[in-house]
Design a protein around this motif. Structure first.
Motif, mmCIF file in Angstrom:
data_model
loop_
_atom_site.group_PDB
_atom_site.id
_atom_site.type_symbol
_atom_site.label_atom_id
_atom_site.label_comp_id
_atom_site.label_asym_id
_atom_site.label_seq_id
_atom_site.Cartn_x
_atom_site.Cartn_y
_atom_site.Cartn_z
ATOM 1 N N UNK A 6 0.809 -1.221 0.000
ATOM 2 C CA UNK A 6 0.000 0.000 0.000
ATOM 3 C C UNK A 6 0.842 1.271 0.000
ATOM 4 N N UNK A 7 2.162 1.129 0.105
ATOM 5 C CA UNK A 7 3.036 2.287 0.022
ATOM 6 C C UNK A 7 3.578 2.781 1.356
ATOM 7 N N UNK A 8 3.269 2.087 2.429
ATOM 8 C CA UNK A 8 3.865 2.445 3.717
ATOM 9 C C UNK A 8 5.328 2.023 3.743
ATOM 10 N N UNK A 9 6.136 2.804 4.440
ATOM 11 C CA UNK A 9 7.471 2.354 4.809
ATOM 12 C C UNK A 9 7.343 1.634 6.143
ATOM 13 N N UNK A 10 8.039 0.499 6.304
ATOM 14 C CA UNK A 10 7.730 -0.429 7.385
ATOM 15 C C UNK A 10 8.955 -0.691 8.256
ATOM 16 N N UNK A 11 8.739 -0.677 9.567
ATOM 17 C CA UNK A 11 9.757 -1.061 10.549
ATOM 18 C C UNK A 11 9.265 -2.303 11.280
ATOM 19 N N UNK A 12 10.079 -3.344 11.295
ATOM 20 C CA UNK A 12 9.715 -4.602 11.947
ATOM 21 C C UNK A 12 10.609 -4.817 13.153
ATOM 22 N N UNK A 13 10.006 -4.951 14.302
ATOM 23 C CA UNK A 13 10.741 -5.394 15.489
ATOM 24 C C UNK A 13 10.479 -6.883 15.657
ATOM 25 N N UNK A 14 11.490 -7.724 15.430
ATOM 26 C CA UNK A 14 11.250 -9.170 15.487
ATOM 27 C C UNK A 14 11.167 -9.668 16.918
ATOM 28 N N UNK A 15 10.505 -10.790 17.083
ATOM 29 C CA UNK A 15 10.592 -11.511 18.346
ATOM 30 C C UNK A 15 12.013 -12.037 18.496
ATOM 31 N N UNK A 16 12.543 -11.926 19.695
ATOM 32 C CA UNK A 16 13.896 -12.461 19.899
ATOM 33 C C UNK A 16 13.895 -13.985 19.933
ATOM 34 N N UNK A 17 12.728 -14.571 20.055
ATOM 35 C CA UNK A 17 12.630 -16.029 20.001
ATOM 36 C C UNK A 17 12.814 -16.531 18.578
ATOM 37 N N UNK A 18 12.247 -15.803 17.602
ATOM 38 C CA UNK A 18 12.314 -16.243 16.210
ATOM 39 C C UNK A 18 12.565 -15.033 15.331
ATOM 40 N N UNK A 19 13.825 -14.633 15.274
ATOM 41 C CA UNK A 19 14.206 -13.494 14.441
ATOM 42 C C UNK A 19 14.676 -13.935 13.063
ATOM 43 N N UNK A 20 14.797 -15.241 12.841
ATOM 44 C CA UNK A 20 15.344 -15.744 11.581
ATOM 45 C C UNK A 20 14.439 -15.409 10.397
ATOM 46 N N UNK A 21 13.135 -15.629 10.559
ATOM 47 C CA UNK A 21 12.205 -15.387 9.450
ATOM 48 C C UNK A 21 12.134 -13.921 9.055
#
Length: 453
Positions: free
Chosen positions: A167-182
């Protein structure tokens, strides 16, 4: 060890503060960099300054990224190496991780279908559409920057924020520290496919810094338990994603025996860790025969290491597994145990243990356990009658209603706190690309404006 760096606007960043991620036996697997507060604030400001890619370019980049995520070497790992790492790190069966890989790839490749389904039928996607000359509703973003505090229970949760990019948003992802691989792999693939370092960032942080990501975004989506939902319930900028509390309802005029396998699939599919897995089974009439049949089938599931192709149950280190077992025992007082009453921990001999299924019968459809969701196949079977009505069915992500009662179905569909209703012999984990999971994300991120040129 693998190095899971922060993926910021200046490229990968290896911070001084790192957290070691271990496998199920406690062996170190990866070092996850944690972004400090100042870095996070600067990264969020850079997202806001980043240019918006044209819509067609975004769709094409998402499709390329999805294919790379599933089939190519990304961030130094082949798909097989990535899947093995996730399985060893999280205890999810390897087949579940493979399926999630394919699901994420398909979601990215079919993203245009998803966002077009969410757009109001009378709206156009751009002010450049010829229909705007006479006046038209144009679908537009409500903001510029979207933040995600992601869950770590299942890799496929990362399908949930791809629409924001489309949709055109710029995105910031904070991963779970349990599963940051994906998310590390997916964000890397997206950046390499065309979104660049300033269109999407990965910001692993500790809890003290996590709030900075949300504060500097226009909108955010946060995964968590009931406490998280309560914390953000009154914040119009934040979309909380809490427990699913998915359920199955079986009414008296239907035969329950033919759909037992569907109920078992609802409870245990995907190792039983998802928000779409059924945790409540409500039966009009005597729930005991239904509970017995469910327990018999779940008891036959094998206990195997997570990386075994035949594994279907979650695995975790013995210590946490025993804590889950203790917690379950505390919450089952006054219930009838059909399965798991003597424990749910099955040690594998390497420091890890399989979490076995549990089935408990309740005396009332209003018992508090019916809203309890755990990270393994766990079902609460309760009686239900017409006097109880739909009250016990509220606050449900997916409800499979095995009934022919049209008036009841009408009530269930109209109930605002039930997100999805499947009528008949359909498992609760069923999903299809292009259909909403908990509403369309675009309902939260977009609005219509009347434009005339």
């Amino acid at each position: 060890m693998l190095s899971l760096d922060v993926l910021g606007p200046g490229g990968p960043y290896r911070s001084r503060r790192r957290e070691t991620i271990g496998d199920l036996a406690g062996n170190p697997v990866a070092a996850l960099s944690l972004a400090p507060s100042l870095y996070v604030v600067r990264a969020m400001k850079a997202l806001r300054r980043a240019p918006v890619l044209p819509a067609d370019t975004r769709i094409e980049a998402l499709a390329r990224a999805g294919r790379a995520f599933a089939t190519q070497t990304v961030a130094g790992l082949t798909p097989e190496e990535y899947q093995h790492t996730v399985s060893m790190g999280t205890g999810l069966p390897i087949t579940v991780v493979r399926q999630a890989t394919d699901d994420i790839a398909r979601a990215a490749e079919r993203i245009q279908h998803s966002v077009e389904n969410a757009r109001p039928a009378a709206a156009v996607g751009s002010w450049r559409d010829p229909r705007v000359r006479d006046g038209a509703a144009v679908w537009t973003r409500r903001g510029a920057v979207f933040a995600v505090h992601a869950a770590g229970n299942h890799p496929a949760v990362h399908q949930g924020w791809l629409d924001a990019l489309a949709l055109g948003y710029r995105v910031a992802v904070r991963p779970s520290r349990r599963e940051a691989f994906t998310p590390h792999r997916l964000v890397t693939a997206l950046r390499e496919a065309g979104f660049g370092d300033d269109g999407i960032v990965l910001l692993p942080t500790d809890h003290d810094v996590a709030g900075d990501i949300l504060r500097h975004a226009d909108f955010g989506m946060v995964y968590g338990g009931a406490d998280v939902v309560g914390k953000y319930a009154d914040d119009p900028r934040i979309l909380p994603q809490g427990p699913g509390r998915s359920k199955v309802l079986i009414t008296a005029e239907t035969e329950w025996e033919p759909i037992v396998d569907t109920v078992v699939e609802s409870i245990s599919s995907g190792a039983g860790v998802g928000c779409v897995n059924a945790t409540g089974v409500l039966v009009e009439g005597d729930p005991a025969p239904v509970a017995a049949a469910i327990a018999e089938r779940l008891a036959a599931l094998p206990s195997l290491p997570a990386t075994d192709d035949r594994a279907v149950l979650p695995v975790m280190p013995v210590g946490p597994a025993r804590r889950w077992d203790g917690y379950l025992r505390q919450r089952t007082a006054g219930t009838r145990a059909w399965l798991g009453g003597d424990g749910i921990v099955d040690e594998l001999g390497d420091g890890s243990a399989v979490l076995r299924p549990a089935v408990h019968q309740l005396d009332s459809p209003f018992a508090e356990q019916l809203g309890m969701e755990l990270g393994f196949p766990c079902a609460w079977v309760a009686p239900w009658d017409r006097d109880a009505g739909i009250r016990p069915l509220r606050d449900t992500l997916v409800l499979t209603a095995v009934t022919t009662d049209a008036e009841l179905i009408e009530e269930l569909v109209a109930e605002p706190t039930i997100a999805n209703v499947y009528v008949g012999d359909h498992p609760t984990p069923w999903m299809a690309h292009g259909l909403p999971h908990d509403g369309y994300l675009a309902e939260f991120l977009m609005r219509t404006k009347t434009i005339r040129c």
